[in-house]
Motif scaffolding. Sequence first.
Motif, PDB file in Angstrom:
ATOM      1  N   PRO A   1       0.780  -1.232   0.000  1.00  0.00           N
ATOM      2  CA  PRO A   1       0.000   0.000   0.000  1.00  0.00           C
ATOM      3  C   PRO A   1       0.821   1.297   0.000  1.00  0.00           C
ATOM      4  CG  PRO A   1      -0.057  -1.013   2.172  1.00  0.00           C
ATOM      5  CD  PRO A   1       0.642  -1.966   1.274  1.00  0.00           C
ATOM      6  N   LEU A   2       2.073   1.262   0.442  1.00  0.00           N
ATOM      7  CA  LEU A   2       2.828   2.511   0.530  1.00  0.00           C
ATOM      8  C   LEU A   2       3.806   2.628  -0.636  1.00  0.00           C
ATOM      9  CD1 LEU A   2       3.605   2.319   4.360  1.00  0.00           C
ATOM     10  CD2 LEU A   2       1.690   3.472   3.251  1.00  0.00           C
ATOM     11  N   GLU A   3       3.803   3.795  -1.272  1.00  0.00           N
ATOM     12  CA  GLU A   3       4.638   4.061  -2.452  1.00  0.00           C
ATOM     13  C   GLU A   3       6.118   3.782  -2.159  1.00  0.00           C
ATOM     14  OE1 GLU A   3       4.298   6.682  -6.242  1.00  0.00           O
ATOM     15  OE2 GLU A   3       2.774   5.838  -4.915  1.00  0.00           O
ATOM     16  N   ASN A   4       6.758   3.009  -3.069  1.00  0.00           N
ATOM     17  CA  ASN A   4       8.201   2.784  -2.982  1.00  0.00           C
ATOM     18  C   ASN A   4       8.664   2.161  -1.675  1.00  0.00           C
ATOM     19  OD1 ASN A   4       9.024   3.636  -5.517  1.00  0.00           O
ATOM     20  ND2 ASN A   4       8.821   5.776  -4.899  1.00  0.00           N
ATOM     21  N   LYS A   5       7.788   1.411  -1.042  1.00  0.00           N
ATOM     22  CA  LYS A   5       8.227   0.738   0.175  1.00  0.00           C
ATOM     23  C   LYS A   5       8.070  -0.767   0.018  1.00  0.00           C
ATOM     24  CE  LYS A   5       7.698   4.099   3.903  1.00  0.00           C
ATOM     25  NZ  LYS A   5       9.030   4.680   3.751  1.00  0.00           N
ATOM     26  N   GLU A   6       9.119  -1.481   0.358  1.00  0.00           N
ATOM     27  CA  GLU A   6       9.063  -2.931   0.354  1.00  0.00           C
ATOM     28  C   GLU A   6       8.318  -3.408   1.596  1.00  0.00           C
ATOM     29  OE1 GLU A   6      11.982  -5.336  -1.689  1.00  0.00           O
ATOM     30  OE2 GLU A   6      13.439  -3.875  -1.008  1.00  0.00           O
ATOM     31  N   LEU A   7       8.194  -4.734   1.691  1.00  0.00           N
ATOM     32  CA  LEU A   7       7.355  -5.331   2.722  1.00  0.00           C
ATOM     33  C   LEU A   7       7.739  -4.914   4.144  1.00  0.00           C
ATOM     34  CD1 LEU A   7       5.076  -7.275   3.430  1.00  0.00           C
ATOM     35  CD2 LEU A   7       6.685  -9.162   3.202  1.00  0.00           C
TER      36      LEU A   7
END
Lengths: 416, 416
Positions: free
Chosen positions: B257-263
């Motif tokens: 759900p968050l832009e440019n963020k991995e798990l």
Amino acid sequence: MLKVSILSIGDEICIGQVLNSNAQWIAEKCTEIGIEVIFHLTVGDNKQRLIESLIFLEKSSDVIIMTGGLGPTSDDITKPILTEYFGDKLVFSDEVNADIEEFFRKREREISKMSLSQAEVPSKCRVIRNKLGTAPGMVFFEKERYYISLPGVPYEMKEMMETSVIPMLIEEIERRHESVVKYKTIYTSGIPESNLAELIGNEREFLKEGETLAYLPSTKGVRLRIGVPGPDFSSCDERLYEIEKTLISKISNFVLPLENKELTDTVCELLKTKKKTLAVAESCTGGMLGAEITSVSGASEFFIGGEITYSNWAKSARLNVQEKTLLEFGAVSEQTACEMAENVRKIFNTDFGISITGIAGPTGGSPEKPVGTVWIGLSSQEKTYAKKFVFGGNRNINRERAVYTALNELKKALVE
Amino acid sequence: MLKVSILSIGDEICIGQVLNSNAQWIAEKCTEIGIEVIFHLTVGDNKQRLIESLIFLEKSSDVIIMTGGLGPTSDDITKPILTEYFGDKLVFSDEVNADIEEFFRKREREISKMSLSQAEVPSKCRVIRNKLGTAPGMVFFEKERYYISLPGVPYEMKEMMETSVIPMLIEEIERRHESVVKYKTIYTSGIPESNLAELIGNEREFLKEGETLAYLPSTKGVRLRIGVPGPDFSSCDERLYEIEKTLISKISNFVLPLENKELTDTVCELLKTKKKTLAVAESCTGGMLGAEITSVSGASEFFIGGEITYSNWAKSARLNVQEKTLLEFGAVSEQTACEMAENVRKIFNTDFGISITGIAGPTGGSPEKPVGTVWIGLSSQEKTYAKKFVFGGNRNINRERAVYTALNELKKALVE
């Protein structure tokens, strides 16, 4: 020495999508049999650059080993380009065709038309049969050197290297009466590269012409790689042994005791053979030390478990660190590290307890306790102590160095 | 497009002792900012071959990025060779010297004489300061192209790439008004590559000429990289947005759900903003999940701690798993995973408890519970459950996949 270059072909490697583990594997295999690997070159699926690569590598290589670009799709360009490069033409190979038919029959699959195009091979090449896939390998001998083309799929490439290419290269070395270089690696821990270099001094004083010594640092410790040239492998052993002895006499305190084992494996092996057990208490590393120890299969023989006490609450509640210790000296202190190590040992009823508590960064530092300050505690029935280290790298480097420094303290206790 | 070649210098890579992960990382970073990586070349610590490499690469490269050979020892040859190659001489740099002094002062170590030699740099180069080590980076602009030399130590190289080289290259692209390819990455979790590909279907149906879609799988999840060509970066944004929207409509359940963020970053950010706390209970991963969570700076806001219960004794004694559960169902079971997750949550008084218990391999498997079988438990005030996964890779791949699968379960609970 026979000179080999490795040419990896494929956009996915060139743009950094995948690691080039094929080149590393081929280089290692070639080095083992005493071949000098002079270049690894990676190029995308691009005709002009592939030809430039061949022209560059053939200037100094006796053998060029290519991988990749042999699939059945249109972005696989190696076979048509080599055919053109050697002024050759494609011919249908009954042998390869039979292999492809067999491949699909065994897997109970229909042959795709695309796969059948793989039965066409350049007339000048010797085919290396592919037992695990459909793209055959090719060996050209042109302009006094070998051009070997293998698939990029790692297990297909490895099978063909082991059963065909390596035996062919060994034969070639023997035919040419080529010389070899044999390597030996010494593993150290607990000393930075520059201090190690000072202890060892100028290596030219104990190395003969052509012999080499390389320093390979990592957060785990510095490896020293000795290289000795000779007419064949067995003739290098005596000098390798002499140089190893000389080095060990200079740096004995830092050399890991088990042959060909890095720090983590050494510690685990020592715990196992000495029948000692271990528990860990981790704050800033959050479980990394436990994860490193349990990366070794068989760790259940000596590793009982541990506490991840990332908060002060957990340090008191789960490890019985006294609240007045935390208040008076802080979580990052000799006293806290000692209580963590001693209490985890007692709670888990083990021979050793190790603790790590520090400021990994980037936040949380202060003038007295800058980022990178880490206290490492070690407790055994005989004694409990803690040592301070100031690493000063970034967050994860500080954490890695804390883990390997803790393991180094345990190694020292185990060889005492 | 700006053309970059990557030149890796060091015997240890050439002979296959270590994987060339630096070249892959640099290639990935360059590709991200729309640069064309045309060659990766690896060469040993050998003067003649290093010069041959430079001559080959400069024929077609606008930028040559070198790594390695900058240490203080005699096998580090990059600096003297570049100095000679550009007809330059070494001068003492007060700035670099001050950095080296600061480096040792911070670590409370004596400066070694060898390290001080690193304060000498070629007069024509612009120095890139090294915040994490003693070897400075160097940028030469000669013969209408850039030659950039960085240390081979990965974290030093990465820091210098991110803070100096990448910004410099972006400026150069803008100055030249080169055409670019802009990339956008969508992060997914909890779905294998082949299932993702089935949901997405044939990408040529929604991509225009020159636009690309790449699948980049890892144990963390599959990243999708969209590439859109254009005269400059801002003109690519609209198409990138359209393609992203199309993709998300097909695979929305799996997109993070968050832009440019991995798990891992996603889970940590969600815990922080929702003000939820977490504790972990780890068996076969031995602390890896805690280590992964605490790799994120600021984890102390939500991560309280956890238990590494590698033995059955620790599972009972430290997590109150009932002995009859262990006897009846075994350590690798739904029941044990549930008790571990629920009890760690209650003991640490957190909103969530996660547990991992499995058979990492290579030993310990059985017909009913083969190597790679892992139970993952999740407990909150509302409910406690556990799910079985069979990964079937090697030991450390199984452990990594267990960690990211556990984080994916937590992500699902947090976005519910």
